[in-house]
Write a protein that holds these residues in place. Structure first.
Motif, PDB file in Angstrom:
ATOM      1  N   GLY A 167       0.806  -1.209   0.000  1.00 18.54           N
ATOM      2  CA  GLY A 167       0.000   0.000   0.000  1.00 18.54           C
ATOM      3  C   GLY A 167       0.843   1.264   0.000  1.00 18.54           C
ATOM      4  O   GLY A 167       0.339   2.359  -0.218  1.00 18.54           O
ATOM      5  N   THR A 168       2.140   1.105   0.244  1.00 13.33           N
ATOM      6  CA  THR A 168       3.087   2.217   0.183  1.00 13.33           C
ATOM      7  C   THR A 168       3.678   2.249  -1.222  1.00 13.33           C
ATOM      8  O   THR A 168       4.253   1.256  -1.662  1.00 13.33           O
ATOM      9  CB  THR A 168       4.214   2.012   1.228  1.00 13.33           C
ATOM     10  N   PRO A 169       3.535   3.363  -1.938  1.00 15.25           N
ATOM     11  CA  PRO A 169       3.969   3.403  -3.343  1.00 15.25           C
ATOM     12  C   PRO A 169       5.448   3.061  -3.568  1.00 15.25           C
ATOM     13  O   PRO A 169       5.792   2.527  -4.607  1.00 15.25           O
ATOM     14  CB  PRO A 169       3.696   4.851  -3.771  1.00 15.25           C
ATOM     15  N   ASP A 170       6.297   3.327  -2.597  1.00 13.56           N
ATOM     16  CA  ASP A 170       7.732   3.088  -2.777  1.00 13.56           C
ATOM     17  C   ASP A 170       8.152   1.641  -2.530  1.00 13.56           C
ATOM     18  O   ASP A 170       9.314   1.293  -2.737  1.00 13.56           O
ATOM     19  CB  ASP A 170       8.537   4.012  -1.867  1.00 13.56           C
ATOM     20  N   VAL A 171       7.253   0.797  -2.070  1.00 13.85           N
ATOM     21  CA  VAL A 171       7.596  -0.595  -1.767  1.00 13.85           C
ATOM     22  C   VAL A 171       7.281  -1.461  -2.979  1.00 13.85           C
ATOM     23  O   VAL A 171       6.134  -1.550  -3.413  1.00 13.85           O
ATOM     24  CB  VAL A 171       6.836  -1.101  -0.518  1.00 13.85           C
ATOM     25  N   TYR A 172       8.314  -2.091  -3.512  1.00 18.41           N
ATOM     26  CA  TYR A 172       8.159  -2.972  -4.674  1.00 18.41           C
ATOM     27  C   TYR A 172       8.517  -4.422  -4.368  1.00 18.41           C
ATOM     28  O   TYR A 172       8.310  -5.295  -5.200  1.00 18.41           O
ATOM     29  CB  TYR A 172       9.032  -2.473  -5.834  1.00 18.41           C
TER      30      TYR A 172
END
Length: 78
Positions: free
Chosen positions: A30-35
């Protein structure tokens, strides 16, 4: 991001670990920077490895933990 969880012995075997691991993974993504989400287990097939497999993680190698020694690294990408 790395997830970790534990289930008290009296509550094991009821699907709680799978539910928690799935929720932690969803929260991380849900955090955009976590891939990528990682987890580590002892290097033997056990309940934790089944949980991670059910949650879409793949075993990607072995790393050495300073406290536990060799552990399996698990990863799941977005």
């Amino acid at each position: 991001m790395e997830i970790a969880y534990g289930i008290a012995p009296g509550f094991q075997g009821h699907g709680y670990a799978t539910e928690v691991a799935a929720a932690l993974t969803a929260f991380a993504f849900g955090t955009p920077d976590v891939y990528l989400v990682r987890a580590h287990t002892l290097p033997v097939a056990n309940a934790s490895t089944r949980v991670l497999t059910k949650c879409g993680f793949a075993q990607v190698g072995i790393v050495v933990d300073p406290d536990d020694g060799p552990v399996w690294r698990w990863e799941r990408g977005r």
